[in-house]
Every structure is written in C-alpha cells, then in structure tokens.
Design a protein around this motif. Structure first.
Motif, PDB file in Angstrom:
ATOM      1  N   THR A 292       0.821  -1.218   0.000  1.00  0.00           N
ATOM      2  CA  THR A 292       0.000   0.000   0.000  1.00  0.00           C
ATOM      3  C   THR A 292       0.853   1.266   0.000  1.00  0.00           C
ATOM      4  O   THR A 292       0.390   2.333   0.373  1.00  0.00           O
ATOM      5  N   THR A 293       2.123   1.118  -0.337  1.00  0.00           N
ATOM      6  CA  THR A 293       3.027   2.181  -0.804  1.00  0.00           C
ATOM      7  C   THR A 293       3.417   3.249   0.220  1.00  0.00           C
ATOM      8  O   THR A 293       3.870   4.321  -0.167  1.00  0.00           O
ATOM      9  N   ILE A 294       3.275   2.975   1.504  1.00  0.00           N
ATOM     10  CA  ILE A 294       3.601   4.026   2.484  1.00  0.00           C
ATOM     11  C   ILE A 294       5.110   4.062   2.750  1.00  0.00           C
ATOM     12  O   ILE A 294       5.744   3.029   2.958  1.00  0.00           O
TER      13      ILE A 294
ATOM     14  N   ILE B  93      19.712 -14.800  -0.011  1.00  0.00           N
ATOM     15  CA  ILE B  93      18.294 -15.170   0.002  1.00  0.00           C
ATOM     16  C   ILE B  93      17.507 -13.898   0.316  1.00  0.00           C
ATOM     17  O   ILE B  93      17.619 -13.343   1.408  1.00  0.00           O
ATOM     18  N   VAL B  94      16.722 -13.421  -0.670  1.00  0.00           N
ATOM     19  CA  VAL B  94      15.984 -12.159  -0.486  1.00  0.00           C
ATOM     20  C   VAL B  94      14.554 -12.398  -0.971  1.00  0.00           C
ATOM     21  O   VAL B  94      14.082 -11.775  -1.919  1.00  0.00           O
ATOM     22  N   THR B  95      13.874 -13.343  -0.324  1.00  0.00           N
ATOM     23  CA  THR B  95      12.628 -13.857  -0.886  1.00  0.00           C
ATOM     24  C   THR B  95      11.404 -13.563  -0.012  1.00  0.00           C
ATOM     25  O   THR B  95      10.366 -14.225  -0.159  1.00  0.00           O
TER      26      THR B  95
ATOM     27  N   PHE C 147      -6.134   0.248  10.499  1.00  0.00           N
ATOM     28  CA  PHE C 147      -6.688   0.774   9.246  1.00  0.00           C
ATOM     29  C   PHE C 147      -5.861   1.970   8.833  1.00  0.00           C
ATOM     30  O   PHE C 147      -5.549   2.837   9.666  1.00  0.00           O
ATOM     31  N   TYR C 148      -5.477   1.996   7.571  1.00  0.00           N
ATOM     32  CA  TYR C 148      -4.719   3.151   7.064  1.00  0.00           C
ATOM     33  C   TYR C 148      -5.130   3.372   5.621  1.00  0.00           C
ATOM     34  O   TYR C 148      -5.557   2.447   4.924  1.00  0.00           O
ATOM     35  N   ILE C 149      -4.997   4.615   5.155  1.00  0.00           N
ATOM     36  CA  ILE C 149      -5.547   4.939   3.844  1.00  0.00           C
ATOM     37  C   ILE C 149      -4.767   6.081   3.205  1.00  0.00           C
ATOM     38  O   ILE C 149      -4.232   6.964   3.889  1.00  0.00           O
TER      39      ILE C 149
HETATM   40  C1  LIG Z   1      -1.025  -5.586   1.256  1.00  0.00           C
HETATM   41  C2  LIG Z   1       0.351  -5.133   1.644  1.00  0.00           C
HETATM   42  C3  LIG Z   1       0.556  -3.834   2.089  1.00  0.00           C
HETATM   43  C4  LIG Z   1       1.823  -3.395   2.438  1.00  0.00           C
HETATM   44  N1  LIG Z   1       1.998  -2.081   2.740  1.00  0.00           N
HETATM   45  C5  LIG Z   1       3.235  -1.596   2.991  1.00  0.00           C
HETATM   46  C6  LIG Z   1       3.416  -0.205   3.171  1.00  0.00           C
HETATM   47  O1  LIG Z   1       2.476   0.588   3.051  1.00  0.00           O
HETATM   48  N2  LIG Z   1       4.670   0.255   3.465  1.00  0.00           N
HETATM   49  C7  LIG Z   1       5.718  -0.602   3.599  1.00  0.00           C
HETATM   50  O2  LIG Z   1       6.817  -0.147   3.913  1.00  0.00           O
HETATM   51  N3  LIG Z   1       5.589  -1.939   3.376  1.00  0.00           N
HETATM   52  C8  LIG Z   1       4.363  -2.452   3.061  1.00  0.00           C
HETATM   53  N4  LIG Z   1       4.199  -3.800   2.804  1.00  0.00           N
HETATM   54  C9  LIG Z   1       5.346  -4.702   2.950  1.00  0.00           C
HETATM   55  C10 LIG Z   1       6.286  -4.742   1.753  1.00  0.00           C
HETATM   56  O3  LIG Z   1       5.568  -4.831   0.552  1.00  0.00           O
HETATM   57  C11 LIG Z   1       7.233  -5.951   1.892  1.00  0.00           C
HETATM   58  O4  LIG Z   1       7.815  -5.975   3.191  1.00  0.00           O
HETATM   59  C12 LIG Z   1       8.368  -5.916   0.880  1.00  0.00           C
HETATM   60  O5  LIG Z   1       7.885  -5.663  -0.415  1.00  0.00           O
HETATM   61  C13 LIG Z   1       9.080  -7.254   0.906  1.00  0.00           C
HETATM   62  O6  LIG Z   1      10.281  -7.241   0.204  1.00  0.00           O
HETATM   63  P1  LIG Z   1      10.400  -7.525  -1.389  1.00  0.00           P
HETATM   64  O7  LIG Z   1       9.894  -6.351  -2.120  1.00  0.00           O
HETATM   65  O8  LIG Z   1      11.794  -7.891  -1.674  1.00  0.00           O
HETATM   66  O9  LIG Z   1       9.428  -8.770  -1.547  1.00  0.00           O
HETATM   67  P2  LIG Z   1       8.842  -9.487  -2.848  1.00  0.00           P
HETATM   68  O10 LIG Z   1       8.431  -8.499  -3.889  1.00  0.00           O
HETATM   69  O11 LIG Z   1       7.811 -10.458  -2.379  1.00  0.00           O
HETATM   70  O12 LIG Z   1      10.131 -10.212  -3.386  1.00  0.00           O
HETATM   71  C14 LIG Z   1      10.507 -11.553  -3.120  1.00  0.00           C
HETATM   72  C15 LIG Z   1      10.644 -12.249  -4.459  1.00  0.00           C
HETATM   73  O13 LIG Z   1      11.234 -13.525  -4.263  1.00  0.00           O
HETATM   74  C16 LIG Z   1      10.710 -14.372  -5.263  1.00  0.00           C
HETATM   75  N5  LIG Z   1      10.977 -15.769  -4.902  1.00  0.00           N
HETATM   76  C17 LIG Z   1      10.430 -16.471  -3.873  1.00  0.00           C
HETATM   77  N6  LIG Z   1      10.904 -17.725  -3.868  1.00  0.00           N
HETATM   78  C18 LIG Z   1      11.774 -17.811  -4.912  1.00  0.00           C
HETATM   79  C19 LIG Z   1      12.589 -18.867  -5.430  1.00  0.00           C
HETATM   80  N7  LIG Z   1      12.586 -20.102  -4.880  1.00  0.00           N
HETATM   81  N8  LIG Z   1      13.354 -18.610  -6.524  1.00  0.00           N
HETATM   82  C20 LIG Z   1      13.365 -17.378  -7.106  1.00  0.00           C
HETATM   83  N9  LIG Z   1      12.609 -16.356  -6.656  1.00  0.00           N
HETATM   84  C21 LIG Z   1      11.824 -16.571  -5.565  1.00  0.00           C
HETATM   85  C22 LIG Z   1       9.237 -14.013  -5.295  1.00  0.00           C
HETATM   86  O14 LIG Z   1       8.600 -14.429  -6.494  1.00  0.00           O
HETATM   87  C23 LIG Z   1       9.277 -12.495  -5.130  1.00  0.00           C
HETATM   88  O15 LIG Z   1       9.231 -11.814  -6.370  1.00  0.00           O
HETATM   89  C24 LIG Z   1       2.929  -4.282   2.429  1.00  0.00           C
HETATM   90  C25 LIG Z   1       2.746  -5.591   1.978  1.00  0.00           C
HETATM   91  C26 LIG Z   1       1.465  -6.016   1.567  1.00  0.00           C
HETATM   92  C27 LIG Z   1       1.275  -7.416   1.050  1.00  0.00           C
END
Ligand SMILES: Cc1cc2nc3c(=O)[nH]c(=O)nc-3n(C[C@H](O)[C@H](O)[C@H](O)COP(=O)(O)OP(=O)(O)OC[C@H]3O[C@@H](n4cnc5c(N)ncnc54)[C@H](O)[C@@H]3O)c2cc1C
Length: 417
Positions: free
Chosen positions: A76-78, A233-235, A280-282
C-alpha cells in the motif's frame, strides 16, 4: 535510454517509437560472482547498489515469476521514518533520505510523494505514546509535529471526530512521510541494475542451494545449475522455504496481508492517514483510487489472497473513522505474504554457511525499507562487514535473546507486530 522532460515531449510528437525495453532478457550464465534469489524490491535494490556502490557487476537476480510479482507490487506504498527504537530508527531514517534522492539517482519517476502521514490517537495514553515517538523521531533528525484535535481537523475535516467509541484526540504528523508508486520502484531499480550489467533472470525458480563443507557453491534452478561464490536469500514471504534449502530453520512465520482499492475519485484524501484504534490506514493514489488496508489475516499461509472476515473488519474500521468512505465502491483486493519475525524487526545478516547471506523479516513494513536494505545488504556482501545502519538486524538475536528490537512491545508473537 535516459528519461527527461524533453524526451517525453519528443516521443509524444513522434508516435512514441523511440522507447526501448527497460531491461534485457538474458539467458542465465553458468557462473556469477554473486547470485541474488528473489527479484522483489530488496533483491533488485541489492543488485543495483552492488553494481553502483561496489562495482560488482557479474551478478544475477533470479526471480521465479516476473519482476514485481511479489510484495513489491502488492503493498500500500507508504514511505515513512517514524520508528521509535534504536536499531530501527537510524535505519528507516537513512532509508527516507535515500528515497528523497531516488528519482534522480535512478533517473526514474517512482512518483515519490511527501504528502505527510498522520497517525491518529484516541486516548490520553495513546497521546503520551505518540509524544514519546515524536521526540524519538526528532532526536533522530526526522520531523514530527504533534496535532491537537483542531489541528487534525484542519487537515482531515472529514473524520468522525465525535465517534462515541473512538473520538479523535489528535494526531502525530510526519510531514516527510508519504507514498511512492510501488511497481515503479521495482522497475526503476531493475532498469538501473540492468544498465550496470546485472542479469535479471525471470521465470527462474531456485530449487536448491549447493553447499560443500560449509561453503556455498551456487544454486539449482528450473533453468539449470548456476555457480556463485556469494548467494543472498531475499525472498520475503518465501524466506522460510528457500532457507530450508540450505538446511536452515528461520524464526519467521508467513502471514497474509490484504489491500483494497476503490474506483477513481476526485482528490479527497491528500495525506496518508492511520487510525490509532484499529488497524486501518488509507491514502489516495494519483489515479484517484483510495488505497487502504488493515491487519494480517491472523493465520499462517502462503496464499497471495485473503479471506472475507478481515475484509469486513477493515471496511468496518474505515466506516468508523470516516463514514464518507461508504460512498466509494471497492474495485479490487489482493493479498501478499508477509515474513513476520518474533520481534517485528528485520534480518540482514550472513548465515553459518560461508558466502550465504539473508535479508528478510520485513513484516508489513518492507517497502519503505527497500533503498536502505539494498545499500546495507550490498555493503555486507561486498565488504563482509555489516553496514552501521543495519548492525542490529542480526539473525542470532532470536537464538541468544540479545538485541531484540520489539517496536510494538507485543512480545514474541509473530502476527501481532
Ligand atoms: C497488502 C500489503 C501492504 C503493504 N503495505 C506496505 C506499506 O504501506 N509500506 C511498507 O513499507 N511496506 C508495506 N508492505 C510490505 C512490503 O511490501 C514488503 O515488506 C516488501 O515488499 C518485501 O520485500 P520484497 O519487495 O523484496 O518482496 P517481494 O516483492 O515479495 O520479493 C521476493 C521475491 O522472491 C521471489 N521468490 C520467492 N521464492 C523464490 C525462489 N525459490 N526462486 C526465485 N525467486 C523466488 C518471489 O517471487 C518475489 O518476487 C505491504 C505488503 C502487503 C502485502
């Protein structure tokens, strides 16, 4: 290809025929200096800073789906720096500074908007807690302004101030807080990394991690084996599963978090607003949709969609805080998998396997952390030393109990942070 106002004008006048793909679609090589598993925000930022800050360009990001398919495109992009505890405070403060120069750094419009974040409080006790938080933010060098009820009314006149259960007492304004377009952040980092020679390999799932005598040697993937001296590992939500390939059991539970967006409306909410008495946040997106969310679904799951009881709970909280929202039609909802740690704070560390690193545990706050996490993990991978902003994010704090960073004070309960 550089982006500029002039370029947009020229392309607009010549049929938009000059744009080129943002990144290549390379075949994976047999060997790299470093491999990053996961093409989300944190993996892409790590690759970008490895290349731009440390000159490491023989690296690959391996993504099992497509770039942006994980939480980086679902949140949700905060973006904010309003943490309370040492460990978190300096890290998120640094991250916000990186956000503020990110578009110039990446030459990419991530639509970062410093529209201000207001955390509401609804009791005297809550006001005290927010005063302390505000002071911690000021001490860290960030900004915080305490608003009384009338101060909040000036910014958010549409709230139900006299709600019988949750009257609004005031709010803590964080003027530099705001939002950014989430998938543009992934695309900007991907493009920047690709331009510096990083291979972004999509549709490439890591299925095994090769370790010999305690030293990492590479990974097995659905597109063949890849050798590498360093592997990260960044998954995010899949961290537990991927770490298990290296024989590790992480202190992480994966939980679903949902988000909702309404039809496009004229500008009505020009801040990020957070309700203090319910989760709740918006905020309102630049397309006009109201983007909002609430709490976790409260049970562990790897599903990228949520269930109706939490959808109902979030709608109820919205109606309690701002009854006008009842007129908006919800268009879409979705879920993402949150990597929840016992103390609600993240992990950026090496592991017991030489050459194997881990970056996870972002709970539902990892979007705003993307720039600083990329800088810190790249620093650790390139130099072998923890970056000072992330020195507290150690994996062993959950084993030893030393250095726990429990921001919410909820104790060792993954789904309460
Ligand atoms: C609904 C929602 C609202 C949120 N709101 C906020 C917010 O407002 N502000 C905020 O700061 N944070 C927010 N977050 C949290 C934030 O989005 C996550 O903490 C952050 O994006 C996680 O890191 P990432 O982008 O690297 O994750 P991801 O984008 O999930 O990256 C991990 C990647 O690893 C890949 N992967 C997994 N397993 C494997 C494998 N075996 N081999 C190869 N690739 C693999 C996946 O496909 C994925 O693309 C929110 C999350 C959600 C779901």
């Amino acid at each position: 290809m550089k982006f500029s106002g002039l370029r947009v004008l020229k392309e607009g006048l010549t049929g938009n025929r000059g744009w080129t793909p943002h990144w290549r679609d390379p075949e994976p090589k047999a060997e790299y200096d470093a491999v990053i598993i996961g093409g989300g925000g944190h993996g892409l930022a790590t690759a970008y800073y490895l290349a731009s800050n440390h000159g490491m360009t023989n690296i690959a990001v391996l993504e099992k789906g497509y770039i942006g398919s994980g939480n980086i495109g679902r949140n949700t992009t905060i973006v904010r720096a309003n943490y309370f505890l040492p460990g978190n405070s300096e890290f998120y403060s640094h991250s916000l500074k990186l956000w503020e120069g990110l578009e110039q750094d990446l030459n990419y419009n991530v639509m970062h908007s410093r529209r201000g974040l207001i955390n509401l409080f609804h009791s005297d006790g809550q006001r005290d807690a927010f005063v302390r938080r505000g002071n911690a933010m000021l001490n860290q060098g960030d900004d915080a302004v305490l608003l009384d009820r009338e101060g909040v009314r000036k910014y958010l006149p549409y709230l139900d101030f006299d709600n019988l259960r949750f009257p609004v007492y005031g709010g803590l304004l964080h003027p530099r807080g705001g939002s950014a377009r989430h998938d543009a952040v992934a695309w900007g980092y991907a493009r920047g990394a690709d331009q510096r020679g990083v291979d972004l390999v999509q549709n490439c799932e890591v299925t095994g991690i090769d370790i010999e005598r305690g030293v990492v040697k590479g990974v097995q993937t659905t597109r063949g084996a890849i050798r590498a001296r360093k592997v990260a590992i960044v998954t995010a939500g899949r961290s537990g599963q991927v770490a298990a390939m290296a024989g590790m059991r992480l202190p992480i539970e994966s939980h679903v978090l949902q988000a909702f967006v309404t039809e496009g409306l004229k500008p009505v909410i020009d801040h990020v607003v957070s309700f203090g008495m319910g989760h709740f946040y918006i905020s309102q997106s630049d397309k006009g949709g109201l983007v909002f969310g609430g709490d976790l679904d409260f049970y562990a799951s790897y599903a990228q969609r949520g269930n109706l009881p939490m959808a109902e709970h979030v709608m109820e909280a919205g109606m309690t805080l701002m009854p006008m929202i009842g007129k908006a039609k919800v268009l879409r909802s979705w879920g993402g998998i949150m990597d929840m740690t016992p103390d609600g704070s993240p992990i950026i560390d090496r592991t017991d396997t030489e050459g194997l690193f881990i970056d996870c545990g972002w709970c539902y706050g990892g979007f705003k952390a993307v720039p600083a996490s990329g800088v810190a993990l790249a620093h650790l991978m390139a130099t072998g030393q923890s970056h000072e902003i992330a020195a507290g994010f150690r994996l062993d704090r959950f084993r030893t109990g030393r250095g726990i960073i429990d921001e919410e004070g909820t104790g060792s309960q993954h789904n309460l942070h």
